[in-house]
Scaffold this motif. Structure first.
Motif, mmCIF file in Angstrom:
data_model
loop_
_atom_site.group_PDB
_atom_site.id
_atom_site.type_symbol
_atom_site.label_atom_id
_atom_site.label_comp_id
_atom_site.label_asym_id
_atom_site.label_seq_id
_atom_site.Cartn_x
_atom_site.Cartn_y
_atom_site.Cartn_z
ATOM 1 N N HIS A 83 0.824 -1.233 0.000
ATOM 2 C CA HIS A 83 0.000 0.000 0.000
ATOM 3 C C HIS A 83 0.847 1.268 0.000
ATOM 4 O O HIS A 83 0.644 2.156 0.823
ATOM 5 C CB HIS A 83 -0.957 0.019 1.205
ATOM 6 N N ASP A 183 -8.499 -2.134 -3.077
ATOM 7 C CA ASP A 183 -9.404 -2.739 -2.094
ATOM 8 C C ASP A 183 -9.874 -1.760 -1.028
ATOM 9 O O ASP A 183 -10.956 -1.906 -0.499
ATOM 10 C CB ASP A 183 -8.734 -3.943 -1.429
ATOM 11 N N GLU A 184 -9.062 -0.757 -0.733
ATOM 12 C CA GLU A 184 -9.447 0.115 0.375
ATOM 13 C C GLU A 184 -10.302 1.282 -0.120
ATOM 14 O O GLU A 184 -9.948 2.447 0.008
ATOM 15 C CB GLU A 184 -8.197 0.585 1.130
ATOM 16 N N HIS A 261 -6.750 -9.232 -0.620
ATOM 17 C CA HIS A 261 -6.296 -8.560 0.602
ATOM 18 C C HIS A 261 -7.219 -8.905 1.760
ATOM 19 O O HIS A 261 -8.364 -9.280 1.546
ATOM 20 C CB HIS A 261 -6.284 -7.039 0.403
HETATM 21 ZN ZN LIG Z 1 -5.142 -4.031 1.154
#
Ligand SMILES: [Zn+2]
Length: 419
Positions: A83, A183-184, A261
């Motif tokens: 990340h 994903d975030e 993730h």
């Molecule tokens: Zn992640």
């Protein structure tokens, strides 16, 4: 596509907050490999984690190299700058050979209108009926939908390109693995969106090895999947079809695969995933981190004596700071406060009681997912203990290591890759 380092078919991302479990984690990869599923170990740590614990990215490289040497691991392994963004990547460049480029922040921010139009014009094949092998129905995306998706994701993709080229400049193009993570963010990316995103990433000439979409449902920290299993299975299969298609159509690296993730502890997903991977002869990257920290706590509790004391102290502190600790993780935990035992109650627990509440064994009636999730987000308490915590990790190394290895191998690699 430029030169690149490629990633093996099956790989496990293994985070290790306090950097003492590298060997125990690698042992799980060794066991899986011995039993027929070659698992490439990848040690990952995000900028956020380094900041919380007060470590430097070079320490992760040192840990990985030491574990590999100690166990005589001869196959590839990698060190993932997890990340990262343009502002944070620099201190990761020398010690890392895997970069997870996080573009979640720019998703939803529109790219320049001219760039969106150019993208849509460049990809007439995306609009209308598109036959993707292994999809039950051809995709049928309108030009307006292509434009909508491009508007939502193109800036993020351009951002990934910028960060990728920044790393290339510093490190050389053939020397690292590139992942892009999305994903975030708030909403999952549907299979047709994933296809459009992959087309755009190919346009940016990023030799993508893994892509981490946000999947349907909740991927809470350290506990099982919460959501519609059938829907997940359908979309996971469609995502695999889309990835295989994009590799052919846009010249992306043949080793491109999905990265999951918060992939630890999603026990109800492993069977549908295993079937889908088999069907597509596809690989996967599973990213885990906190599950190993929880095994440290389980090991300490199991050891009894001062180990159990430390585990209880961490919980006692955590329960007094529930709101503070949970706030940054609101979208990735579901804690029922009514189910959290008091610090005093836990203080009276035996090793076995503590371990039963914490270990992710859904068949054990004493297992407490709220207790587990709270401890998952409470690793800062151990970081604050500093030397005392590290000394306990050393003193109780064997019982902790056994738990770390068993967790990764028995509960993760086996059901996902070997059954
Ligand atoms: Zn992640």
């Amino acid at each position: 596509m430029s030169k690149y380092l490629s990633l093996g078919k099956f790989s496990f991302g293994m985070g290790d907050r306090f950097a003492h479990q590298g060997k125990a984690q690698l042992r799980a990869c060794l066991m899986a490999t011995d039993q027929g599923a070659e698992v490439v170990p990848v040690w990952n740590k995000s900028n956020r984690e380094h900041t919380f614990i007060g470590t430097e990215p070079s320490s992760l490289r040192a840990e990985a190299d030491a574990a590999v040497q100690a166990l005589g691991w001869k196959k590839p392994y990698h060190v993932d700058a997890d990340h990262i963004r343009l502002e944070t990547v620099d201190r990761f460049i020398a010690p890392s050979d895997f970069f997870t480029i996080d573009v979640a922040d720019t998703i939803g921010k529109p790219a320049a209108a001219a760039a969106v139009k150019a993208f849509v014009d460049r990809h007439p094949e995306l609009a209308g009926k598109l036959s993707v092998p292994h999809l039950n129905h051809p995709l049928d995306i309108s030009r307006a939908e292509v434009e909508r998706v491009a508007n939502k994701f193109l800036l993020a993709v351009q951002d990934a390109g910028k960060i990728y080229r920044h790393i290339v400049k510093a490190k050389g193009e053939a020397n690292f693995i590139t992942e892009v993570s999305m994903d975030e963010t708030d909403s999952p990316q549907l299979p047709h969106e994933l296809l459009i995103i992959l087309a755009a990433l190919a346009d940016e000439q990023i030799p993508l090895q893994t892509i981490a979409p946000k999947f349907t449902g909740r991927f809470n920290k350290g506990v099982d999947y919460v959501g519609d299993l059938k829907q997940f299975e359908k979309e996971f299969n469609e995502d695999l079809a889309v990835v295989a298609f994009a590799v052919q159509k846009y010249g992306l690296p043949p080793s491109l695969k999905l990265s999951v993730h918060s992939g630890s502890d999603k026990f109800s997903l492993y069977e549908p995933m295993r079937k889908a991977l088999k069907k597509f002869n596809a690989g996967v990257h599973i990213k885990t981190a906190g599950t190993t920290w929880l095994e440290e706590l389980i090991g300490l509790a199991e050891a009894g004596g001062d180990g159990l004391e430390i585990a209880k102290e961490i919980y006692a502190y955590a329960i007094q700071h529930v709101d503070e600790f949970c706030a940054p993780y609101a979208t990735v935990i579901d804690i029922d406060k009514q189910k959290l035992p008091t610090g005093a109650a836990v203080n009276g627990w035996s090793s076995q009681q503590f371990v039963s509440a914490l270990r992710h064994d859904q068949k054990n009636p004493a297992f407490n997912p709220s207790f587990r999730q709270l401890l998952h987000v409470s690793f800062k308490v151990a970081a604050k203990m500093g030397d005392r915590y590290y000394a306990a990790l050393k003193k109780h190394e064997s019982v902790i290591a056994k738990n770390v290895t068993e967790n990764l191998f028995e509960r993760h690699m086996k059901p996902l890759l070997l059954q």
